[in-house]
Design a protein around this motif. Structure first.
Motif, PDB file in Angstrom:
ATOM      1  N   ILE A   1       0.731  -1.695  -0.286  1.00 14.40           N
ATOM      2  CA  ILE A   1       0.212  -0.298   0.152  1.00 14.40           C
ATOM      3  C   ILE A   1       0.793   1.228  -0.097  1.00 14.40           C
ATOM      4  O   ILE A   1       1.580   1.092   0.737  1.00 14.40           O
ATOM      5  CB  ILE A   1      -0.849   0.530   1.371  1.00 14.40           C
ATOM      6  N   LEU A   2       0.397   2.322  -0.847  1.00 19.49           N
ATOM      7  CA  LEU A   2       1.391   3.298  -0.554  1.00 19.49           C
ATOM      8  C   LEU A   2       1.362   4.117   0.172  1.00 19.49           C
ATOM      9  O   LEU A   2      -0.733   4.058   1.093  1.00 19.49           O
ATOM     10  CB  LEU A   2       1.372   3.908  -1.835  1.00 19.49           C
ATOM     11  N   LEU A   3       1.951   4.718   0.925  1.00 17.90           N
ATOM     12  CA  LEU A   3       1.719   5.446   2.512  1.00 17.90           C
ATOM     13  C   LEU A   3       2.685   7.521   1.709  1.00 17.90           C
ATOM     14  O   LEU A   3       3.156   7.653   0.985  1.00 17.90           O
ATOM     15  CB  LEU A   3       2.921   5.160   3.319  1.00 17.90           C
ATOM     16  N   ALA A   4       1.545   8.479   2.818  1.00 16.95           N
ATOM     17  CA  ALA A   4       1.834   9.666   1.799  1.00 16.95           C
ATOM     18  C   ALA A   4       0.914  10.012   3.225  1.00 16.95           C
ATOM     19  O   ALA A   4       0.904   9.912   4.214  1.00 16.95           O
ATOM     20  CB  ALA A   4       1.103   9.802   0.553  1.00 16.95           C
ATOM     21  N   VAL A   5       2.477  11.593   2.974  1.00 18.46           N
ATOM     22  CA  VAL A   5       1.650  12.583   4.181  1.00 18.46           C
ATOM     23  C   VAL A   5       1.731  13.994   3.691  1.00 18.46           C
ATOM     24  O   VAL A   5       1.852  13.987   2.185  1.00 18.46           O
ATOM     25  CB  VAL A   5       3.339  12.513   5.124  1.00 18.46           C
ATOM     26  N   ASP A   6       0.845  14.215   4.323  1.00 17.44           N
ATOM     27  CA  ASP A   6       0.120  15.949   3.961  1.00 17.44           C
ATOM     28  C   ASP A   6       1.135  17.350   5.028  1.00 17.44           C
ATOM     29  O   ASP A   6      -0.535  16.499   6.629  1.00 17.44           O
ATOM     30  CB  ASP A   6      -1.696  15.644   3.726  1.00 17.44           C
ATOM     31  N   CYS A   7       0.257  18.355   4.714  1.00 16.31           N
ATOM     32  CA  CYS A   7       0.762  18.844   5.552  1.00 16.31           C
ATOM     33  C   CYS A   7      -0.343  20.120   5.877  1.00 16.31           C
ATOM     34  O   CYS A   7      -0.179  20.820   4.233  1.00 16.31           O
ATOM     35  CB  CYS A   7       2.729  19.458   5.281  1.00 16.31           C
ATOM     36  N   ILE A   8      -0.460  20.778   6.767  1.00 12.01           N
ATOM     37  CA  ILE A   8      -1.690  21.486   6.693  1.00 12.01           C
ATOM     38  C   ILE A   8      -0.806  22.900   7.760  1.00 12.01           C
ATOM     39  O   ILE A   8      -1.074  22.974   8.987  1.00 12.01           O
ATOM     40  CB  ILE A   8      -2.660  20.925   8.015  1.00 12.01           C
ATOM     41  N   ILE A   9      -0.658  23.585   6.806  1.00 11.61           N
ATOM     42  CA  ILE A   9       0.187  24.900   7.376  1.00 11.61           C
ATOM     43  C   ILE A   9      -0.933  25.695   7.143  1.00 11.61           C
ATOM     44  O   ILE A   9      -0.803  26.792   5.894  1.00 11.61           O
ATOM     45  CB  ILE A   9       1.593  25.040   6.446  1.00 11.61           C
ATOM     46  N   PHE A  10      -0.996  26.590   8.308  1.00 10.69           N
ATOM     47  CA  PHE A  10      -2.096  27.172   8.925  1.00 10.69           C
ATOM     48  C   PHE A  10      -0.426  28.844   9.233  1.00 10.69           C
ATOM     49  O   PHE A  10       0.333  28.576   9.415  1.00 10.69           O
ATOM     50  CB  PHE A  10      -2.644  27.824  10.188  1.00 10.69           C
ATOM     51  N   GLY A  11      -1.076  29.886   8.647  1.00 15.02           N
ATOM     52  CA  GLY A  11      -0.250  30.923   8.951  1.00 15.02           C
ATOM     53  C   GLY A  11      -0.573  32.137   9.292  1.00 15.02           C
ATOM     54  O   GLY A  11      -2.490  32.663   9.163  1.00 15.02           O
ATOM     55  N   PHE A  12      -0.058  33.147  10.366  1.00 13.11           N
ATOM     56  CA  PHE A  12      -0.965  34.241  10.511  1.00 13.11           C
ATOM     57  C   PHE A  12      -0.012  35.788  10.432  1.00 13.11           C
ATOM     58  O   PHE A  12       0.969  35.666  10.317  1.00 13.11           O
ATOM     59  CB  PHE A  12      -1.301  34.139  12.382  1.00 13.11           C
ATOM     60  N   ASP A  13      -1.079  37.057   9.882  1.00 17.46           N
ATOM     61  CA  ASP A  13       0.146  37.949   9.455  1.00 17.46           C
ATOM     62  C   ASP A  13      -0.080  39.217  10.454  1.00 17.46           C
ATOM     63  O   ASP A  13       0.301  40.293   9.875  1.00 17.46           O
ATOM     64  CB  ASP A  13      -0.426  38.104   7.979  1.00 17.46           C
ATOM     65  N   SER A  14      -0.687  39.067  11.624  1.00 16.02           N
ATOM     66  CA  SER A  14      -1.419  39.815  11.886  1.00 16.02           C
ATOM     67  C   SER A  14      -2.073  40.301  12.138  1.00 16.02           C
ATOM     68  O   SER A  14      -3.031  41.279  13.088  1.00 16.02           O
ATOM     69  CB  SER A  14       0.197  41.254  12.325  1.00 16.02           C
TER      70      SER A  14
ATOM     71  N   GLU B   1       1.998  16.271  14.461  1.00 16.98           N
ATOM     72  CA  GLU B   1       1.270  14.799  13.799  1.00 16.98           C
ATOM     73  C   GLU B   1      -0.438  15.074  14.305  1.00 16.98           C
ATOM     74  O   GLU B   1      -0.651  14.664  15.806  1.00 16.98           O
ATOM     75  CB  GLU B   1       1.589  13.157  14.290  1.00 16.98           C
ATOM     76  N   LEU B   2      -1.374  14.835  13.450  1.00 15.70           N
ATOM     77  CA  LEU B   2      -2.998  15.187  12.807  1.00 15.70           C
ATOM     78  C   LEU B   2      -3.780  13.787  13.283  1.00 15.70           C
ATOM     79  O   LEU B   2      -4.283  13.371  14.310  1.00 15.70           O
ATOM     80  CB  LEU B   2      -3.380  15.896  11.863  1.00 15.70           C
ATOM     81  N   LYS B   3      -3.641  13.189  12.410  1.00 15.27           N
ATOM     82  CA  LYS B   3      -4.610  12.003  12.203  1.00 15.27           C
ATOM     83  C   LYS B   3      -4.026  11.254  10.544  1.00 15.27           C
ATOM     84  O   LYS B   3      -3.797  11.608   9.974  1.00 15.27           O
ATOM     85  CB  LYS B   3      -5.624  12.634  12.048  1.00 15.27           C
ATOM     86  N   THR B   4      -4.890  10.189  10.854  1.00 17.58           N
ATOM     87  CA  THR B   4      -4.494   9.229   9.480  1.00 17.58           C
ATOM     88  C   THR B   4      -5.378   8.848   8.773  1.00 17.58           C
ATOM     89  O   THR B   4      -6.509   7.992   9.453  1.00 17.58           O
ATOM     90  CB  THR B   4      -3.729   7.907  10.156  1.00 17.58           C
TER      91      THR B   4
ATOM     92  N   ALA C   1      -7.367  19.801  11.358  1.00 15.45           N
ATOM     93  CA  ALA C   1      -6.647  20.633  12.107  1.00 15.45           C
ATOM     94  C   ALA C   1      -6.724  21.822  12.370  1.00 15.45           C
ATOM     95  O   ALA C   1      -6.663  22.008  14.100  1.00 15.45           O
ATOM     96  CB  ALA C   1      -5.418  20.943  10.610  1.00 15.45           C
ATOM     97  N   ILE C   2      -8.202  22.451  11.895  1.00 13.11           N
ATOM     98  CA  ILE C   2      -8.279  23.500  12.783  1.00 13.11           C
ATOM     99  C   ILE C   2      -8.937  22.932  14.125  1.00 13.11           C
ATOM    100  O   ILE C   2      -9.180  24.074  14.799  1.00 13.11           O
ATOM    101  CB  ILE C   2      -9.100  24.317  12.262  1.00 13.11           C
ATOM    102  N   SER C   3      -9.985  22.226  14.132  1.00 14.98           N
ATOM    103  CA  SER C   3     -10.495  21.406  15.266  1.00 14.98           C
ATOM    104  C   SER C   3      -9.801  21.031  16.119  1.00 14.98           C
ATOM    105  O   SER C   3      -9.706  21.153  17.634  1.00 14.98           O
ATOM    106  CB  SER C   3     -11.327  20.738  14.784  1.00 14.98           C
ATOM    107  N   LYS C   4      -8.045  20.831  16.507  1.00 15.85           N
ATOM    108  CA  LYS C   4      -7.414  20.468  16.472  1.00 15.85           C
ATOM    109  C   LYS C   4      -6.550  21.153  17.627  1.00 15.85           C
ATOM    110  O   LYS C   4      -6.136  21.386  18.541  1.00 15.85           O
ATOM    111  CB  LYS C   4      -6.185  18.668  15.900  1.00 15.85           C
TER     112      LYS C   4
END
Length: 234
Positions: free
Chosen positions: A16-29, A82-85, A143-146
């Protein structure tokens, strides 16, 4: 020591293929943003996607996430939680793929904003996120919930602000995270009741002639606050 022939031991097992995904939130003030890029492979090539790719056999998940984030956006030294699988059978139309999602909240002005554009990545205002591929919208929602849950127990906001900040600036950050307007008076009263801020004699007069007093986060008072079983629920 006898060497086990794993090719025989694991023969007949599906790969089975395994991947990673990055949820990057940024704040600019002022606003909360999400970093996306256009998918570079089929299926769904050219559609907006979270930053992600497959994991190779020589990588840990954490190392793969950091490498993919750097190669896709130029961002480095980003702390990833790490968030979730995600493992639904039909989540990827191309193949059976299991993805492990990571998330982070960074201060955008600490990084080269224009640099991510060179990688075909783009910051989107959180309230203007385009439809994403696969189950990436679900990942962002999780992710936003976490992040909101984390904000109750950790002072996540202070690392995204300057060393000295005003109460209104702190309120803007929390409004961005919770995506709702908070009552000014109640927020000020609540945040000061935690007794984890030190008021300075300096003022920020960028918003008015009267100005607003600047505060600093007190890490020692924060430790005492948490040790007593308190939280930051607003």
């Amino acid at each position: 020591m006898h060497k086990i022939n794993t090719s025989i031991l694991y023969s007949g097992q599906e790969k089975i293929l395994l991947a990673v995904d990055c949820i990057i939130f940024g704040f600019d003030s002022h606003k909360l943003k999400l970093l996306l890029f256009k998918r570079k492979v089929e299926p769904l090539k050219g559609e907006w996607s979270l930053i992600g790719s497959f994991v190779n056999n020589q990588q840990t998940l954490q190392d793969a996430a950091k490498e993919i984030l750097y190669k896709s956006t130029g961002l480095s030294n980003v702390y990833l939680d790490e968030l979730k699988t995600y493992s639904k059978l039909d989540r990827d139309p191309g193949e059976r793929v299991i993805s492990v999602a990571y998330f982070s909240l960074i201060r955008i002005n600490e990084f080269d904003i224009e640099n991510v554009e060179k990688y075909d990545a783009h910051w989107f205002d959180f309230d203007n996120i385009p439809n994403l591929i696969l189950d990436h919208n679900e990942m962002v929602k999780d992710a936003i919930s976490k992040l909101r849950s984390k904000a109750i127990y950790q002072p996540i906001g202070f690392e995204l602000l300057p060393e000295k900040f005003t109460i209104p600036q702190l309120q803007i950050l929390y409004e961005c995270v919770y995506q709702q307007k908070l009552d000014d008076r109640n927020f000020r009263k609540k945040i000061l009741s935690f007794d984890i801020l030190t008021k300075t004699t300096e003022k920020d007069k960028s918003g008015s002639k009267k100005g607003a007093f600047l505060y600093m986060f007190d890490n020692e008072k924060y430790k005492e606050f948490v040790a007593k079983g308190n939280n930051f629920e607003l």
